[in-house]
Scaffold this active site. Sequence first.
Site, mmCIF file in Angstrom:
data_model
loop_
_atom_site.group_PDB
_atom_site.id
_atom_site.type_symbol
_atom_site.label_atom_id
_atom_site.label_comp_id
_atom_site.label_asym_id
_atom_site.label_seq_id
_atom_site.Cartn_x
_atom_site.Cartn_y
_atom_site.Cartn_z
ATOM 1 N N ARG A 97 -56.156 19.426 -47.535
ATOM 2 C CA ARG A 97 -55.066 18.688 -47.377
ATOM 3 C C ARG A 97 -55.312 17.645 -46.380
ATOM 4 N NH1 ARG A 97 -52.384 17.490 -43.805
ATOM 5 N NH2 ARG A 97 -51.679 19.684 -43.437
ATOM 6 N N PHE A 136 -58.381 8.165 -38.328
ATOM 7 C CA PHE A 136 -57.330 7.405 -37.573
ATOM 8 C C PHE A 136 -57.055 7.985 -36.150
ATOM 9 C CE2 PHE A 136 -52.706 8.411 -36.083
ATOM 10 C CZ PHE A 136 -52.226 7.242 -36.674
ATOM 11 N N GLY A 137 -57.302 6.925 -35.298
ATOM 12 C CA GLY A 137 -57.546 7.145 -33.971
ATOM 13 C C GLY A 137 -56.452 6.990 -33.148
ATOM 14 N N THR A 139 -54.609 9.928 -31.021
ATOM 15 C CA THR A 139 -54.680 10.942 -29.817
ATOM 16 C C THR A 139 -55.858 10.527 -28.784
ATOM 17 O OG1 THR A 139 -53.703 12.560 -31.080
ATOM 18 C CG2 THR A 139 -54.725 13.372 -29.163
ATOM 19 N N HIS A 143 -53.923 11.914 -23.536
ATOM 20 C CA HIS A 143 -52.538 11.188 -24.140
ATOM 21 C C HIS A 143 -52.222 11.808 -25.618
ATOM 22 C CE1 HIS A 143 -53.843 8.702 -20.747
ATOM 23 N NE2 HIS A 143 -52.627 8.680 -20.528
ATOM 24 N N TRP A 169 -59.831 14.627 -30.999
ATOM 25 C CA TRP A 169 -59.247 15.318 -32.012
ATOM 26 C C TRP A 169 -59.127 14.522 -33.322
ATOM 27 C CZ3 TRP A 169 -59.712 20.222 -30.900
ATOM 28 C CH2 TRP A 169 -59.614 20.601 -29.235
ATOM 29 N N GLU A 371 -49.903 15.935 -35.707
ATOM 30 C CA GLU A 371 -48.836 14.942 -36.172
ATOM 31 C C GLU A 371 -47.412 15.579 -35.373
ATOM 32 O OE1 GLU A 371 -49.378 12.846 -38.750
ATOM 33 O OE2 GLU A 371 -51.161 13.479 -39.378
ATOM 34 N N ASP A 375 -42.847 21.852 -30.423
ATOM 35 C CA ASP A 375 -41.976 21.486 -29.547
ATOM 36 C C ASP A 375 -41.455 20.071 -29.593
ATOM 37 O OD1 ASP A 375 -42.011 24.167 -28.863
ATOM 38 O OD2 ASP A 375 -42.838 23.958 -27.009
ATOM 39 N N PHE A 391 -37.472 14.044 -23.250
ATOM 40 C CA PHE A 391 -39.168 13.794 -23.449
ATOM 41 C C PHE A 391 -39.512 13.635 -21.975
ATOM 42 C CE2 PHE A 391 -37.813 12.809 -27.647
ATOM 43 C CZ PHE A 391 -38.496 13.405 -28.478
HETATM 44 C C1 LIG Z 1 -57.392 19.780 -36.126
HETATM 45 C C2 LIG Z 1 -56.758 18.581 -35.536
HETATM 46 C C3 LIG Z 1 -56.915 17.493 -36.075
HETATM 47 C C4 LIG Z 1 -56.153 16.249 -35.443
HETATM 48 N N1 LIG Z 1 -56.389 15.147 -36.215
HETATM 49 C C5 LIG Z 1 -56.281 14.152 -35.521
HETATM 50 C C6 LIG Z 1 -56.131 12.785 -35.992
HETATM 51 O O1 LIG Z 1 -56.973 12.635 -37.087
HETATM 52 N N2 LIG Z 1 -55.757 11.685 -35.350
HETATM 53 C C7 LIG Z 1 -55.366 11.580 -34.143
HETATM 54 O O2 LIG Z 1 -54.799 10.523 -33.613
HETATM 55 N N3 LIG Z 1 -54.950 13.064 -33.678
HETATM 56 C C8 LIG Z 1 -55.216 14.006 -34.218
HETATM 57 N N4 LIG Z 1 -55.036 15.522 -33.616
HETATM 58 C C9 LIG Z 1 -54.353 15.398 -32.517
HETATM 59 C C10 LIG Z 1 -53.033 16.005 -32.331
HETATM 60 O O3 LIG Z 1 -52.255 15.098 -33.032
HETATM 61 C C11 LIG Z 1 -52.367 16.165 -30.921
HETATM 62 O O4 LIG Z 1 -53.391 17.529 -30.852
HETATM 63 C C12 LIG Z 1 -50.920 16.428 -30.710
HETATM 64 O O5 LIG Z 1 -50.255 15.232 -30.818
HETATM 65 C C13 LIG Z 1 -50.696 17.178 -29.573
HETATM 66 O O6 LIG Z 1 -51.294 16.586 -28.348
HETATM 67 P P1 LIG Z 1 -52.196 17.307 -27.497
HETATM 68 O O7 LIG Z 1 -53.155 18.331 -27.972
HETATM 69 O O8 LIG Z 1 -52.761 16.402 -26.365
HETATM 70 O O9 LIG Z 1 -51.032 18.334 -26.544
HETATM 71 P P2 LIG Z 1 -50.259 18.184 -25.468
HETATM 72 O O10 LIG Z 1 -49.453 16.826 -25.582
HETATM 73 O O11 LIG Z 1 -51.014 18.134 -24.445
HETATM 74 O O12 LIG Z 1 -49.238 19.295 -25.470
HETATM 75 C C14 LIG Z 1 -49.456 20.602 -24.979
HETATM 76 C C15 LIG Z 1 -48.152 21.275 -25.091
HETATM 77 O O13 LIG Z 1 -47.044 20.693 -24.204
HETATM 78 C C16 LIG Z 1 -46.166 20.472 -24.811
HETATM 79 N N5 LIG Z 1 -45.364 19.344 -24.548
HETATM 80 C C17 LIG Z 1 -45.770 17.933 -24.213
HETATM 81 N N6 LIG Z 1 -44.819 17.230 -23.965
HETATM 82 C C18 LIG Z 1 -43.794 17.945 -23.650
HETATM 83 C C19 LIG Z 1 -42.366 17.572 -23.423
HETATM 84 N N7 LIG Z 1 -42.228 16.421 -23.330
HETATM 85 N N8 LIG Z 1 -41.406 18.366 -23.382
HETATM 86 C C20 LIG Z 1 -41.832 19.853 -23.731
HETATM 87 N N9 LIG Z 1 -43.126 20.063 -24.203
HETATM 88 C C21 LIG Z 1 -44.088 19.239 -24.107
HETATM 89 C C22 LIG Z 1 -46.605 20.434 -26.469
HETATM 90 O O14 LIG Z 1 -45.385 20.698 -27.345
HETATM 91 C C23 LIG Z 1 -47.601 21.474 -26.297
HETATM 92 O O15 LIG Z 1 -47.130 22.669 -26.566
HETATM 93 C C24 LIG Z 1 -55.412 16.512 -34.412
HETATM 94 C C25 LIG Z 1 -55.437 17.758 -33.574
HETATM 95 C C26 LIG Z 1 -56.012 18.847 -34.173
HETATM 96 C C27 LIG Z 1 -55.822 20.290 -33.405
#
Ligand SMILES: Cc1cc2nc3c(=O)[nH]c(=O)nc-3n(C[C@H](O)[C@H](O)[C@H](O)COP(=O)(O)OP(=O)(O)OC[C@H]3O[C@@H](n4cnc5c(N)ncnc54)[C@H](O)[C@@H]3O)c2cc1C
Length: 392
Positions: A97, A136-137, A139, A143, A169, A371, A375, A391
Site C-alpha cells: 500500500r 517523494f523527498g 524528510t 528534520h 527515510w 505521514e 502525536d 508545536f
Molecule cells: C518506513 C518509513 C517510510 C517513510 N517514507 C517517507 C517518504 O517516502 N518520504 C518522506 O519524506 N518521509 C518518509 N518517512 C519519514 C516520516 O514521515 C518521518 O519519520 C516522520 O515525519 C517523523 O519524523 P522523524 O522520524 O524525524 O521523527 P521526529 O520528528 O524526530 O519525532 C520523534 C518523536 O518526537 C515527537 N515530536 C516531534 N515534534 C514534537 C512536538 N512538537 N511535540 C511533541 N512531540 C513531538 C514525535 O511525535 C515523535 O514521537 C518515512 C518513514 C518511515 C519510518
Amino acid sequence: MTLSIYTFPDHFLVDELLNKEHLIIRSAVRDWVDRSVRPIVEKASQQHVFPVHLVREMGDLGVLGSFIPQEYGGAGLDQIAYGVIMTELERGDSGIRSAASVQSSLVMYPIFRFGSEAQRRKYLPKLATGEMIGAFGLTEPDHGSDPGSMITRMEERGDHFLLNGAKMWITNASICDMSVVWAKDEAGVIRGLIVERGMEGFTTPETGNKWSLRASVTGELVFSDVRIPKENVLPNINGLKGPLMCLNSARYGIAWGAVGAAIDCYDTAVRYALERKQFGKPIAAFQLTQRKLAEMLTEITKAQLLAWRLGVLRNDDRATPGQISMAKRNNVHMALQVAREARQILGAMGITGDFPIMRHMMNLESVITYEGTHDIHLLITGEEITGIGAFH
Ligand SMILES: Cc1cc2nc3c(=O)[nH]c(=O)nc-3n(C[C@H](O)[C@H](O)[C@H](O)COP(=O)(O)OP(=O)(O)OC[C@H]3O[C@@H](n4cnc5c(N)ncnc54)[C@H](O)[C@@H]3O)c2cc1C
C-alpha cells in the site's frame, strides 16, 4: 463478482454506502491481492525484499494514480474508489500500500496539481503504468516532524538550479526512476523539483536493518551539486503548503488502508478462535475472547465509517486537513490495537509467520510514524480545539 473466498466484515452494512463501481473495483483489487500479494508477501517481508514486479501489476490494475484523469494515464476515479483500493492493498501488506500511496498521492498528485503541462505529459502516463517508479523527498536526517526547517537548498545558476542536501527515510528511494523533492530556494521558499535517476551527483543509498515495512524499500536521496534543469521545477506551487497538500492525499489513503490491515488481523483472529480448542471448547466460547473480538469489530466499524465520511467530504472538496489528520491518527492507532489483540488471541501461533498478524503489527509501527506521527496529529487536533498551537 469476486474470485476471493474472503468475506469482509461489514457489521454496519457499510457496503451499501458504496456504489457499483466501487464494489467492482474492490473485487478486482481483492482478487489481485489474494492472487499476487498474499502468497508471496510473508516471505518477501521475512527476507526484507520489496517485490518490485508488483508495481507493474498495480499499474495494469489501474490503481496507481486512480484519481488522476484518464488523459494523463490515470483511472479518473473518485476519492472513495481510491480509499477502497488502499484498504484492499493494505489487507495484503502496508508496504505494498505504501508503494501505491507514494506513487499516487506523493508523486503523481503533485505533478498533476502543481506541474506544467509538459511535466504532466512526460511523467504521469509512465507512473500510472508502473513503468516508472517515483519517490517523494521531504524528510531530512535532522528534520522530520518539522519539515519547514529543511536545509536542502537549490541555488539558481543561469539555466538550471544546483541542488544540495539529503533526504532520509524515503520510500522507494533506491529503486526510483525519479523523485519529487522539496528544497528551499535562495529566498528560503520551499519549492518542488523533479530529480531523475542518472543526474550527476544524485545517489540513493538503501536503509537496511528495519523490523518494519520489510517488504518495502526505504532509503536516502543525496544531492551533491546536482544540476536541475529549470523545466524540472514544479511551477505552480511555493511554500510548505505544497508538500502538505500531498501529505493530505496520502494520509487520507492511509486512513482507509489501515482498516485493511485491521480487518486482516480481525478476520484471522475470528477464524482461529473458532477452531482452536482449550479446556474442551473453542477459545471463541470464552467471554474474554468475545470481548476482544467485539471491541475489535466495533473499532473497525467506527474507522470504516470515519474513512467513508471523509471520502464523501473529499469528493466534495470539503475535507479539512484537521479531519484528514484525525482519521489517519485514529485509524492507524485502531489498527495497531486490533493487531495486538488479535495476536493475543492466537497465543504462541500469533508470533509466527504462518499468520499475517505480526507482520501487520510491525508494519503499522511505521505507518503510525510516517505521514505525521500520532502525536503530531494529536497536536493538530489540539490546535483546532483550543486555537493554541503546541508545536513550538
Ligand atoms: C518506513 C518509513 C517510510 C517513510 N517514507 C517517507 C517518504 O517516502 N518520504 C518522506 O519524506 N518521509 C518518509 N518517512 C519519514 C516520516 O514521515 C518521518 O519519520 C516522520 O515525519 C517523523 O519524523 P522523524 O522520524 O524525524 O521523527 P521526529 O520528528 O524526530 O519525532 C520523534 C518523536 O518526537 C515527537 N515530536 C516531534 N515534534 C514534537 C512536538 N512538537 N511535540 C511533541 N512531540 C513531538 C514525535 O511525535 C515523535 O514521537 C518515512 C518513514 C518511515 C519510518
